[in-house]
Design a protein around this motif. Sequence first.
Motif, mmCIF file in Angstrom:
data_model
loop_
_atom_site.group_PDB
_atom_site.id
_atom_site.type_symbol
_atom_site.label_atom_id
_atom_site.label_comp_id
_atom_site.label_asym_id
_atom_site.label_seq_id
_atom_site.Cartn_x
_atom_site.Cartn_y
_atom_site.Cartn_z
ATOM 1 N N ALA A 116 5.965 9.502 8.475
ATOM 2 C CA ALA A 116 4.825 10.148 9.130
ATOM 3 C C ALA A 116 4.474 11.403 8.347
ATOM 4 N N ALA A 117 3.180 11.687 8.265
ATOM 5 C CA ALA A 117 2.731 12.871 7.524
ATOM 6 C C ALA A 117 1.414 13.362 8.103
ATOM 7 N N ALA A 118 1.162 14.641 7.886
ATOM 8 C CA ALA A 118 -0.094 15.244 8.334
ATOM 9 C C ALA A 118 -0.482 16.348 7.381
ATOM 10 N N GLN A 168 0.841 -1.190 0.000
ATOM 11 C CA GLN A 168 0.000 0.000 0.000
ATOM 12 C C GLN A 168 0.878 1.243 0.000
ATOM 13 N N TYR A 169 0.243 2.395 -0.031
ATOM 14 C CA TYR A 169 0.975 3.657 -0.046
ATOM 15 C C TYR A 169 1.522 3.986 1.339
ATOM 16 N N GLY A 170 2.761 4.494 1.375
ATOM 17 C CA GLY A 170 3.344 4.952 2.620
ATOM 18 C C GLY A 170 2.751 6.271 3.066
ATOM 19 N N ALA A 171 3.096 6.692 4.267
ATOM 20 C CA ALA A 171 2.480 7.875 4.870
ATOM 21 C C ALA A 171 2.704 9.146 4.067
ATOM 22 N N VAL A 172 3.901 9.330 3.493
ATOM 23 C CA VAL A 172 4.209 10.616 2.857
ATOM 24 C C VAL A 172 3.471 10.849 1.544
ATOM 25 N N THR A 173 2.769 9.829 1.030
ATOM 26 C CA THR A 173 1.949 10.092 -0.147
ATOM 27 C C THR A 173 0.770 11.014 0.190
ATOM 28 N N LEU A 174 0.472 11.175 1.467
ATOM 29 C CA LEU A 174 -0.518 12.176 1.871
ATOM 30 C C LEU A 174 -0.088 13.559 1.385
ATOM 31 N N GLY A 187 -10.549 18.356 10.394
ATOM 32 C CA GLY A 187 -9.716 18.939 9.352
ATOM 33 C C GLY A 187 -8.264 18.532 9.385
ATOM 34 N N LEU A 188 -7.854 17.792 10.431
ATOM 35 C CA LEU A 188 -6.478 17.314 10.547
ATOM 36 C C LEU A 188 -6.423 15.826 10.219
ATOM 37 N N ASN A 189 -5.567 15.445 9.259
ATOM 38 C CA ASN A 189 -5.334 14.044 8.903
ATOM 39 C C ASN A 189 -3.904 13.673 9.256
ATOM 40 N N ILE A 190 -3.725 12.516 9.882
ATOM 41 C CA ILE A 190 -2.388 12.042 10.260
ATOM 42 C C ILE A 190 -2.205 10.614 9.756
ATOM 43 N N HIS A 191 -1.095 10.375 9.041
ATOM 44 C CA HIS A 191 -0.749 9.038 8.565
ATOM 45 C C HIS A 191 0.634 8.661 9.096
ATOM 46 N N VAL A 192 0.776 7.435 9.566
ATOM 47 C CA VAL A 192 2.057 6.910 10.038
ATOM 48 C C VAL A 192 2.253 5.537 9.407
ATOM 49 N N PHE A 223 3.012 -1.464 7.293
ATOM 50 C CA PHE A 223 2.002 -1.217 8.334
ATOM 51 C C PHE A 223 1.635 0.268 8.274
ATOM 52 N N LYS A 224 0.347 0.568 8.345
ATOM 53 C CA LYS A 224 -0.073 1.960 8.222
ATOM 54 C C LYS A 224 -1.217 2.275 9.174
ATOM 55 N N LEU A 225 -1.096 3.426 9.846
ATOM 56 C CA LEU A 225 -2.145 3.928 10.718
ATOM 57 C C LEU A 225 -2.600 5.286 10.203
ATOM 58 N N THR A 226 -3.903 5.513 10.186
ATOM 59 C CA THR A 226 -4.437 6.812 9.791
ATOM 60 C C THR A 226 -5.482 7.263 10.803
ATOM 61 N N THR A 227 -5.582 8.571 10.988
ATOM 62 C CA THR A 227 -6.617 9.122 11.853
ATOM 63 C C THR A 227 -6.950 10.531 11.382
ATOM 64 N N SER A 228 -8.155 10.977 11.666
ATOM 65 C CA SER A 228 -8.607 12.309 11.262
ATOM 66 C C SER A 228 -9.386 12.956 12.399
ATOM 67 N N TYR A 229 -9.227 14.272 12.505
ATOM 68 C CA TYR A 229 -9.977 14.999 13.527
ATOM 69 C C TYR A 229 -10.112 16.455 13.116
#
Length: 324
Positions: free
Chosen positions: A186-188, A117-123, A163-168, A155-161
């Motif tokens: 990691a990216a946001a 899958q796509y890594g975090a920095v593709t955000l 207007g803020l999106n965080i991918h690790v 391994f990838k974790l995503t969360t949103s709150y």
Amino acid sequence: MKMTRTSIAIAALFSASAANSAVVYEDQESVLNIHGRAQGMYYFSDDKNADGDNSYIRVGLSGESKINEDLYAFGLYELEFKSNRRDADGIEDDEFDIRKGYVGVGADYGTVSYGRQYGAVTLVSDYTDIFPEFGNEAAGVSADLYGTGRSDSVFKLTTSYEGLNIHVSYQAENDEVSTDAASYGAAADYKLPYGFKVALGYNEGEGQSGAEDAELLTGAIAFEYDKFYASVLYSDGENWAKDGSESNIDYTGIEAVATYEVTDKLWALVGYNNLERDDEDVVDYYSLGAEYDLTSNFKALAEYRITDVDNEDDILAIAARYSF
């Protein structure tokens, strides 16, 4: 807040697997979708290595199933066949490649998944990765490059709150597939007032055979108003060679794009990519593109890449694409 047509179209470009998908099966707890794309494309160029057919077929399955009131499971598997793909010996490769394949668990607060899958920095790199054929060559991300683009064993974790999106993401060592080095990222990104969005990401991967680690720091800003979208991305880092062999090699990348909805069916695009390797341009081109929707599933595409790198020739790509 209701999304504009521009927002929907940009989102579709960012996530092609979700666009035009068809439901194969659905009940109260599960849904299975099929999606795909058939694209007939030809490159016109004085470069005989580039000139010629570049058609491909892509097909995938995605599903989601309820676990309980709070959790759901999901998965996606996607294959692609390219007409001009060749192996390391120059022999035509007639096999399908696995673009993506992952499973995960999600809830209202985010997801956790594992697979190709796509890594975090593709955000971050998605901000400028909107052209029909070229582009996104200066962001420092690509398939199987230190867990940045599509990569195995991620391994990838995503969360949103609000207007803020965080991918690790973390790419585990796996010498049976595309990598035998670990990497993490990691990216946001955050939605600002007046149509602005900003994003920031960092990725680091292990070097091979005593080489130094690869590092990538990237940021982007985007602006959207009515039928207009524009974004600029900047990347900085070192040792991006895919084989992990580089040490003390600096990279700097800039990408800029703009799109405008001329009519309900016609889109115009313009972009620029520049990547320096130790202060020498290895990527440097402008791109002009257009997309015309003949139907909701069928479109015509054209993109012209004008390069400023020595010993490289311009390329005109013409294509017709059917999506389902």
